[in-house]
Write an enzyme that holds these catalytic residues in place. Sequence first.
Site: not given
Length: 259
Positions: A144, A157
Site C-alpha cells: 500500500s 495499518y
Amino acid sequence: MSHDATAHHPPTRRRRAVVTGASSGIGAATVAALAADGWDTVAVARRADRLAGVAERTGAQVVVADLTSDDDVARLVDEVVASGPVDALVNVAGGALGTDPVAEADIDQWRRMYELNVLGTFRTVQRLLPALREAEGSIVVVTSTAAHEPYEGGGGYVAAKFAERVATRTLRLELVGEPVRVIDIAPGMVKTEEFSLVRYGGDQARADAVYAGVPGPLLAEDVAEAVRWTLSLPPHVNVDELVVRPRAQGSPTKLDRRA
C-alpha cells in the site's frame, strides 16, 4: 515497447499462480486478470461462498484457508503443490481495521492487522518458496502507499504495511542470485466493495464517504493489471517497487475531492 515473456522462455505448460485474498476486491480481480492472460489460477481466501463465485467466473481452483493459521497454510501448500508447479504467489490478503489515533488505538486491532498483513503473507511465502524456486517463479506482495507515508488515523495499518514492505525488500535482497523475483505493488486509493467497509466496522455511510467527490479512484482491476504486467515481463526483469495511485491522489493526504 511491450515485452512478451514467452519470446524469451517458450512455455511447455500453462503458468500457474496462487492468489491470496481472492474472494473479493483486488484479489478476485487479479485471479480474473491472470486467467484472461492464460494462467491457471488458485484462488485462496477464508470465505468458501465467495470463492465459489470467483471459480465460476474464472475457472480458478479454490482453496479455503485462513493465512493466520499455521495448519491452514500447511494444508494450502500441500494441496497446491500436489496439483502442479507454482510459478507465482500473489499476496493480496490484508486489510485495515479502525481509524483511531495512536494514543487511543485498539491494540487488539493492531495485532490482527499485523497477523494478517505481515505474518500471514510471510507464513505463506515461506511455505511456498521451495516450489517457487523450482519453477523459477515470482513473489508479488500487494502492499500500500500506506507503507510509504504515514497519515493521521492510520497508525496501526501504516505500521503493518511498513513492516510488510520492509520484509519484502529484505526478502528481495536475500534472494539475489536465486531464480525468484520479488515484486512489491503499492496501491493508493482503490475503491472496492469491502476495504473501507471492513475498516469502519460495517458502517456503509462512513465507507462511502472515503470516496465521495473523488474523480476516478483506482478500481480493483487497475491494480490487477499492474500485477499481470509485472508477471508478464521477461524473467530477468524484476519490478522491485511499483506505486500506483489515481491521478486525483498526490499522497495519502493530498486529494482532489470535489463537491
